[in-house]
Motif scaffolding. Structure first.
Motif, PDB file in Angstrom:
ATOM      1  N   LEU A 173     -19.810 -55.525  14.978  1.00 41.67           N
ATOM      2  CA  LEU A 173     -19.043 -54.931  16.073  1.00 41.67           C
ATOM      3  C   LEU A 173     -19.583 -55.298  17.447  1.00 41.67           C
ATOM      4  CD1 LEU A 173     -18.217 -51.365  14.736  1.00 41.67           C
ATOM      5  CD2 LEU A 173     -16.974 -53.505  14.436  1.00 41.67           C
ATOM      6  N   LYS A 344     -15.293 -48.706  13.416  1.00 40.92           N
ATOM      7  CA  LYS A 344     -16.413 -48.302  14.256  1.00 40.92           C
ATOM      8  C   LYS A 344     -17.155 -47.115  13.652  1.00 40.92           C
ATOM      9  CE  LYS A 344     -17.445 -47.608  19.158  1.00 40.92           C
ATOM     10  NZ  LYS A 344     -16.850 -47.474  20.522  1.00 40.92           N
ATOM     11  N   SER A 348     -19.260 -50.721   9.738  1.00 39.59           N
ATOM     12  CA  SER A 348     -19.882 -51.714  10.616  1.00 39.59           C
ATOM     13  C   SER A 348     -21.059 -52.407   9.937  1.00 39.59           C
ATOM     14  CB  SER A 348     -20.366 -51.062  11.915  1.00 39.59           C
ATOM     15  OG  SER A 348     -21.524 -50.292  11.678  1.00 39.59           O
TER      16      SER A 348
END
Length: 368
Positions: A173, A344, A348
Motif C-alpha cells: 500500500l 487498507k 496489506s
C-alpha cells in the motif's frame, strides 16, 4: 542474518519473491541475497545474482538450471535459505543436511495444481499428484519451515512440517493514494498478471469486451502466443489492447488509471482455494472488480461490496455486467472506495512483512 532466496522458475523481479519478501527482509536489516534468472544487480538493499536466461524447455529448467541455481546459492554460505519452486525440494533437503536453516515457500497447492497441468496426460495426473505429495511430505518434514501463500495451502501442510506460516500475497500500500478521482480515469477495463491464458478467462474477457464495445487493456504474457492472434481476429472494433509483460511500476501506473478490473478465471482445482493477488491489487488501486463466482472470491468481494461476481464461462452475463457498470459511474465510485478501504484495513503486505520477519527471527534464535 545472511539470507538467500533462490528460484529456478521465477524472474529476479518477481513481485512476491523480490519486490515483497526480499525487499522487506533487506529493509529489516538482513543481508539479503537472491539467486534467479536474469542479470546481476544491487537494488533496494538486495544482492541479486543473475543466472542468465531461463532455458526454453521445462525439463532443462527443472534439472540443469535448477542445479546451477542451487550451486550458486550454496556458494553464498548463508544462515537461512528460502526457496520457491517444487523442483528445488531436493536441494532444500541437501542444504538441511549441510546444517542450514531452510524454508520452502509454497506459492500454490501443488498437488491440486498438478491435476490441471495440460502437459501431463490426463489419465496420469492423479497418480503424478499423489506421488508428488508423498515426495513433498518426505522432504518438508526435515525442513525448518514452510511459508504458504494462503491459509488453505498452510492447512494442506498440517501434520507434515515442523512449522508453517501463512504469508499472503497482499498488495503493497505504500505509495498508493486514495482513489478519490475515479471519474478522471481514462481506461475502462483491465486485466493484469504475469500470464493470460484460456484458464484465466482470456477468451471470455475479449469476447465480452468486444460485445460491449468497451476498451480492454490486457497485461501479461499470452499463453500460448497463438491465442493472442486468434483473439485479435475477434476484435473487429479495435477495443482490445495487448501490452505483454511490463515492469511492476508501469503496471501500477496503469492500474491507477483503470476503472474496472477483470478476474473471470475458470474454477480450476487450484483456483478454487486461491487468494488471487489480482483481486487485492485491483482493490488497492480503486478498481471495481468483475470476478468469477468462485465461492471464496465471491465471499471477499461481496463482504467488501467492491464488485460483481458472474459465471466465468457466460460471455453474455459478463457483457451485461460490463455494460451496467459502464453506465453507472456513481455506483462504481462507491464500490471502488469500498474496495480500497477494505484492503487498507484487512489485506496489506505491510502486515504480512512483519509476520515474515518474525519467522526469520525465530529461526535465527532456534538452536535446533
Amino acid at each position: 542474518m545472511k539470507v538467500c532466496h533462490f528460484t529456478s522458475a521465477h524472474e529476479s523481479n518477481d513481485i512476491r519473491v523480490f519486490i515483497k519478501e526480499c525487499r522487506s527482509l533487506a529493509k529489516a536489516g538482513h543481508d539479503t541475497w537472491l539467486v534467479a534468472q536474469g542479470e546481476s544487480r544491487e537494488e533496494d538493499g538486495v544482492h541479486v545474482i543473475g543466472m542468465g536466461k531461463l532455458p526454453s524447455g521445462r525439463r532443462e529448467r527443472m534439472t540443469v538450471f535448477a542445479k546451477s541455481v542451487y550451486k550458486k546459492a550454496l556458494e553464498l554460505d548463508c544462515d537461512i535459505y528460502h526457496f520457491h519452486d517444487p523442483e528445488l525440494l531436493r536441494y532444500g533437503l541437501k542444504l538441511k543436511k549441510k546444517g542450514k536453516k531452510v524454508i520452502y515457500d509454497s506459492h500454490e497447492d501443488v498437488p491440486s495444481q498438478i491435476k490441471d497441468k495440460t502437459w501431463i496426460p490426463a489419465p496420469f495426473r492423479k497418480l503424478v499428484s499423489g506421488v508428488y505429495k508423498a515426495y513433498e511430505t518426505l522432504v518438508v518434514r526435515h525442513l525448518d519451515a514452510v511459508v504458504a501463500a494462503t491459509p488453505y495451502i498452510k492447512e494442506q501442510f498440517r501434520g507434515r512440517v515442523r512449522r508453517a506460516a501463512t504469508i499472503c500475497n497482499y498488495p503493497i500500500l505504500e505509495g498508493i493514494q486514495d482513489p478519490v478521482d475515479y471519474d478522471a480515469r481514462k481506461l475502462m477495463l483491465g486485466y493484469t498478471g504475469i500470464r493470460c491464458a484460456e484458464d484465466r478467462g482470456a477468451r471470455e474477457m475479449v469476447e465480452a469486451a468486444v460485445a460491449a464495445n468497451v476498451r480492454l487493456d490486457i497485461y501479461g504474457t499470452m499463453e500460448p502466443e497463438t491465442l493472442q492472434q486468434e483473439l485479435s481476429k475477434k476484435d473487429d472494433q479495435g477495443v482490445v489492447h495487448f501490452h505483454g509483460l511490463v515492469p511492476y511500476p508501469e503496471l501500477q501506473e496503469s492500474m491507477a488509471n483503470m476503472k474496472i478490473g477483470l478476474l473471470v478465471e475458470h474454477p480450476t482445482a487450484n483456483a478454487m482455494n486461491a487468494l488471487c493477488i489480482k483481486m487485492f491489487e485491483y482493490m488497492a488501486h480503486g478498481m471495481v472488480i468483475i470476478s468469477s463466482d468462485i465461492p471464496l472470491w465471491k465471499e471477499i468481494i461481496e463482504d467488501a461490496d467492491c464488485g460483481v461476481c458472474v459465471d466465468p464461462y457466460d460471455v453474455k452475463a459478463i457483457t451485461e455486467v460490463i455494460r451496467r457498470l459502464a453506465a453507472d459511474p456513481a455506483g462504481c465510485r462507491v464500490m471502488a472506495m469500498n474496495g480500497f478501504r477494505t484492503v487498507k484495513k484487512k489485506y496489506s503486505w505491510e502486515s504480512e512483512a512483519r509476520k515474515l520477519c518474525r519467522l526469520y527471527e525465530r529461526l535465527g534464535s532456534d538452536k535446533g
